[in-house]
Enzyme design. Structure first.
Site, PDB file in Angstrom:
ATOM      1  N   LYS A  22      -4.063  -5.251  18.053  1.00 58.33           N
ATOM      2  CA  LYS A  22      -4.082  -3.940  17.608  1.00 58.33           C
ATOM      3  C   LYS A  22      -2.696  -2.940  18.190  1.00 58.33           C
ATOM      4  O   LYS A  22      -2.054  -2.274  17.423  1.00 58.33           O
ATOM      5  CB  LYS A  22      -5.305  -3.186  17.732  1.00 58.33           C
ATOM      6  N   ASN A  23      -2.729  -3.003  19.274  1.00 58.72           N
ATOM      7  CA  ASN A  23      -1.979  -1.933  20.239  1.00 58.72           C
ATOM      8  C   ASN A  23      -0.299  -2.607  19.974  1.00 58.72           C
ATOM      9  O   ASN A  23       0.406  -1.800  20.240  1.00 58.72           O
ATOM     10  CB  ASN A  23      -2.117  -1.991  21.552  1.00 58.72           C
ATOM     11  N   ARG A  93      -4.554   8.760  17.296  1.00 52.39           N
ATOM     12  CA  ARG A  93      -3.410   9.306  18.112  1.00 52.39           C
ATOM     13  C   ARG A  93      -2.064   8.506  18.327  1.00 52.39           C
ATOM     14  O   ARG A  93      -1.134   9.002  18.402  1.00 52.39           O
ATOM     15  CB  ARG A  93      -4.017   9.583  19.507  1.00 52.39           C
ATOM     16  N   CYS A 117      -9.178  13.471  22.883  1.00 51.67           N
ATOM     17  CA  CYS A 117      -9.605  12.532  22.245  1.00 51.67           C
ATOM     18  C   CYS A 117     -11.069  12.374  23.190  1.00 51.67           C
ATOM     19  O   CYS A 117     -11.168  12.795  24.030  1.00 51.67           O
ATOM     20  CB  CYS A 117      -8.977  11.191  21.883  1.00 51.67           C
ATOM     21  N   ARG A 122      -5.581  13.190  27.273  1.00 51.44           N
ATOM     22  CA  ARG A 122      -4.176  12.077  26.830  1.00 51.44           C
ATOM     23  C   ARG A 122      -3.159  12.863  26.396  1.00 51.44           C
ATOM     24  O   ARG A 122      -2.809  12.856  25.127  1.00 51.44           O
ATOM     25  CB  ARG A 122      -4.839  11.245  25.787  1.00 51.44           C
ATOM     26  N   ASP A 125       3.245  14.662  27.361  1.00 49.42           N
ATOM     27  CA  ASP A 125       4.272  15.415  28.208  1.00 49.42           C
ATOM     28  C   ASP A 125       5.377  14.223  28.629  1.00 49.42           C
ATOM     29  O   ASP A 125       6.726  14.582  28.607  1.00 49.42           O
ATOM     30  CB  ASP A 125       4.029  16.098  29.258  1.00 49.42           C
ATOM     31  N   ASP A 308      -9.155  -1.068  28.811  1.00 53.81           N
ATOM     32  CA  ASP A 308      -9.486  -1.459  27.651  1.00 53.81           C
ATOM     33  C   ASP A 308     -10.708  -2.725  27.877  1.00 53.81           C
ATOM     34  O   ASP A 308     -11.039  -3.028  26.915  1.00 53.81           O
ATOM     35  CB  ASP A 308      -8.447  -1.980  26.700  1.00 53.81           C
ATOM     36  N   ARG A 400     -12.162   0.137  14.119  1.00 52.87           N
ATOM     37  CA  ARG A 400     -10.819   0.694  14.528  1.00 52.87           C
ATOM     38  C   ARG A 400     -10.219  -0.486  14.862  1.00 52.87           C
ATOM     39  O   ARG A 400      -8.999  -0.648  14.900  1.00 52.87           O
ATOM     40  CB  ARG A 400     -11.025   1.652  15.527  1.00 52.87           C
TER      41      ARG A 400
HETATM   42  C1  UD1 Z   1      -2.435   2.596  25.155  1.00 55.17           C
HETATM   43  C2  UD1 Z   1      -3.373   1.912  24.489  1.00 55.17           C
HETATM   44  C3  UD1 Z   1      -4.762   2.047  24.913  1.00 55.17           C
HETATM   45  C4  UD1 Z   1      -4.659   1.693  26.374  1.00 55.17           C
HETATM   46  C5  UD1 Z   1      -3.713   2.480  27.220  1.00 55.17           C
HETATM   47  C6  UD1 Z   1      -3.447   2.009  28.532  1.00 55.17           C
HETATM   48  C7  UD1 Z   1      -2.177   1.853  22.258  1.00 55.17           C
HETATM   49  C8  UD1 Z   1      -2.426   2.342  20.681  1.00 55.17           C
HETATM   50  N1  UD1 Z   1      -3.305   2.294  23.112  1.00 55.17           N
HETATM   51  O1  UD1 Z   1      -2.597   4.080  25.011  1.00 55.17           O
HETATM   52  O2  UD1 Z   1      -5.462   1.257  24.044  1.00 55.17           O
HETATM   53  O3  UD1 Z   1      -5.936   1.784  26.994  1.00 55.17           O
HETATM   54  O4  UD1 Z   1      -2.425   2.347  26.487  1.00 55.17           O
HETATM   55  O5  UD1 Z   1      -3.367   0.565  28.626  1.00 55.17           O
HETATM   56  O6  UD1 Z   1      -1.498   1.126  22.627  1.00 55.17           O
HETATM   57  N2  UD1 Z   1      -0.492  10.209  30.029  1.00 55.17           N
HETATM   58  C9  UD1 Z   1      -0.180  11.385  30.209  1.00 55.17           C
HETATM   59  N3  UD1 Z   1       1.150  11.726  29.515  1.00 55.17           N
HETATM   60  C10 UD1 Z   1       1.910  11.179  28.723  1.00 55.17           C
HETATM   61  C11 UD1 Z   1       1.470   9.784  28.419  1.00 55.17           C
HETATM   62  C12 UD1 Z   1       0.432   9.301  29.042  1.00 55.17           C
HETATM   63  O7  UD1 Z   1      -0.709  12.347  31.213  1.00 55.17           O
HETATM   64  O8  UD1 Z   1       2.785  11.591  28.187  1.00 55.17           O
HETATM   65  C13 UD1 Z   1      -1.757   9.852  30.755  1.00 55.17           C
HETATM   66  C14 UD1 Z   1      -2.882   9.502  29.682  1.00 55.17           C
HETATM   67  O9  UD1 Z   1      -3.601  10.889  29.246  1.00 55.17           O
HETATM   68  C15 UD1 Z   1      -3.575   8.421  30.302  1.00 55.17           C
HETATM   69  C16 UD1 Z   1      -2.676   7.699  30.810  1.00 55.17           C
HETATM   70  O10 UD1 Z   1      -1.408   8.482  31.044  1.00 55.17           O
HETATM   71  O11 UD1 Z   1      -4.390   8.820  31.112  1.00 55.17           O
HETATM   72  C17 UD1 Z   1      -2.445   6.475  30.249  1.00 55.17           C
HETATM   73  O12 UD1 Z   1      -1.650   6.840  28.811  1.00 55.17           O
HETATM   74  P1  UD1 Z   1      -0.792   5.425  28.356  1.00 55.17           P
HETATM   75  O13 UD1 Z   1      -0.389   4.387  29.162  1.00 55.17           O
HETATM   76  O14 UD1 Z   1       0.474   6.182  27.607  1.00 55.17           O
HETATM   77  O15 UD1 Z   1      -1.797   5.134  27.040  1.00 55.17           O
HETATM   78  P2  UD1 Z   1      -1.430   5.175  25.543  1.00 55.17           P
HETATM   79  O16 UD1 Z   1      -0.094   4.832  25.011  1.00 55.17           O
HETATM   80  O17 UD1 Z   1      -2.011   6.249  24.938  1.00 55.17           O
END
Ligand code: UD1
Length: 427
Positions: A22-23, A93, A117, A122, A125, A308, A400
């Site tokens: 999926k990801n 998202r 969410c 999440r 920034d 995950d 999903r």
């Molecule tokens: C992706 C995966 C999700 C997985 C996660 C971590 C997809 C669609 N989803 O989510 O299944 O659980 O990676 O392996 O690929 N954060 C910030 N600021 C930012 C970006 C992230 O504070 O700009 C924080 C997030 O709130 C979270 C953490 O960093 O607490 C990890 O987020 P991130 O690695 O970006 O996960 P996703 O890409 O949202």
């Protein structure tokens, strides 16, 4: 209201093939925007998140033909809009993954702000700070982020504060069209990022270092369409490994269709829990553990233990012979699942981002609510070994990310069905 009903106590046998990741698929679909023309993606999972990403692309003017259940032929020649609308971003998202490709192709993007969410705030920034370094100007109004790089993206050095998967991907997808070289330091190393870089390179991009903490991208003037096969879903595989460890019959079960190196830390921890996992061609064979040993797990970016897989690991440790601690370091609100498992007889105490789990002898079937995607699947898996019937509701979360979940479990011998029942809260 749709539920999944499981009768516990049926032994699993045979082989299950996991779907495409999926990801990965979601980001690869977004990446097709970078190359006007027809790109074919193979091994795409037939899940609702993929359908939402399809809608996002179609809103922008792409056409999508479903060549067979798992191949999408995406024509982005006539894309003439750069907006991801609120109703789709609110549903998923990961729609924000179109920001990088839109900036790369059009120099602009208008993306609904994702908001929180059920895994917490999440934020995005880091995506924004990284893209600003590449020359993008941001503005927000009426709940939308307006990103403007109409004067062109410029390669830059970006150090991420945290190895965010989404920020790394958005930056890579913008940087492939920037003038000059971009270096992303402290980049995320997940296998899905390597898959994305491989596809972009086959489109003419020049990316080196994907899968390591430093990714270097030399911008190119244009990208061309390609054909790419999505990697197997390591998290779906991990979920079936847990099902096998709990409920397999004498011969174990085979879980195929993925690269077991992508689950290195999960397999290592599960082996410490006494689970017998044998590497076979294209996957693993897992046998039922007679006695599960307690273990301490902390979730971390790849190659650490994936967040995950946290809920599924908690199901295992809830039946261990002793006490385990699971620490969640990635998301702030990912223990909602624990209180549902407690309804099935587990002994779990949550303190901040730690879960203290005292193993119990067995689960008792109960009505439970799927709190999120992985938590929902983990509850179904717990139901496989629970006494009596487990009914999991809010299964749209499971839809999903798990293709034909019920059918795959049924084919392994589980007694599980999807049913529509009247909503008990309706008058
Ligand atoms: C992706 C995966 C999700 C997985 C996660 C971590 C997809 C669609 N989803 O989510 O299944 O659980 O990676 O392996 O690929 N954060 C910030 N600021 C930012 C970006 C992230 O504070 O700009 C924080 C997030 O709130 C979270 C953490 O960093 O607490 C990890 O987020 P991130 O690695 O970006 O996960 P996703 O890409 O949202």
């Amino acid at each position: 209201m749709d539920i999944i009903r499981v009768e516990g106590g049926h032994a699993l046998a045979g082989s299950v093939c996991v779907s495409g990741a999926k990801n990965s698929a979601l980001k690869l679909m977004a990446a097709t925007l970078l190359a006007p023309g027809v790109t074919t993606l193979q091994n795409v999972p037939n899940i609702s998140d993929v359908h939402v990403m399809g809608k996002v692309l179609k809103r922008m003017g792409a056409t999508i033909e479903v060549a067979d259940e798992h191949s999408l032929v995406i024509d982005t020649s006539n894309v003439d809009s750069w907006e991801a609308p609120y109703e789709l971003v609110a549903k998923m998202r990961a729609s924000t993954a179109v920001m990088g490709p839109l900036l790369g192709r059009f120099g602009r993007a208008k993306i609904a702000m994702p908001g929180g969410c059920n895994l917490g705030a999440r934020k995005i920034d880091m995506h924004i700070l990284g893209l600003e370094a590449l020359g993008v100007k941001f503005d927000t109004d009426h709940g939308y982020i307006h990103a403007d790089a109409s004067e062109g993206l410029i390669g830059a050095n970006v150090t991420l504060e945290f190895a965010s998967v989404g920020a790394t991907e958005n930056l890579i997808m913008a940087a492939v069209r920037a003038r000059g070289t971009t270096v992303i330091d402290n980049a995320a190393r997940e296998p899905e990022i390597v898959d994305l870089a491989n596809m972009l390179n086959s489109m003419g991009a020049k990316i080196v270092g994907a899968g390591t903490p430093v990714v270097q991208i030399e911008g190119v003037k244009e990208l061309h369409p390609t054909t790419h096969r999505v990697i197997g879903d390591r998290i779906e595989a991990g979920t079936f490994i847990v099902a096998g460890a709990l409920a397999a019959g004498e011969d174990g079960i085979e879980v195929r269709g993925f690269n077991s190196n992508h689950l290195g830390m999960v397999i290592k921890k599960f082996e410490l829990m006494g689970i017998d996992i044998e590497h076979i061609e294209g996957g693993v064979r897992v046998r039922r553990a007679e006695r599960i040993l307690p273990v301490d797990i902390q979730t971390l970016p790849f190659p650490g233990f994936p967040t995950d897989m946290q809920a599924q690991a908690m199901v295992l440790s809830a039946l261990a012979d002793g006490s385990s601690v699971i620490t969640e370091n990635i998301f702030e609100n990912r223990f909602m699942f624990a209180s549902e498992l407690v309804r099935m007889g587990a002994d779990i105490r949550i303190e901040s981002h730690h879960a203290m789990i005292h193993g119990v002898k067995g689960f008792s079937g109960a009505q439970v609510v799927s709190p999120d995607l992985r938590g929902g699947a983990a509850l179904v898996v717990a139901g496989l070994v629970a006494d009596g019937y487990t009914e999991v509701s809010a299964i749209h979360h499971i839809d999903r990310g798990y293709e034909h979940f019920v059918k795959k479990l049924e084919d392994l011998g589980a007694c599980v069905q999807r049913a529509t029942i009247p909503d008990p809260t309706d008058e």
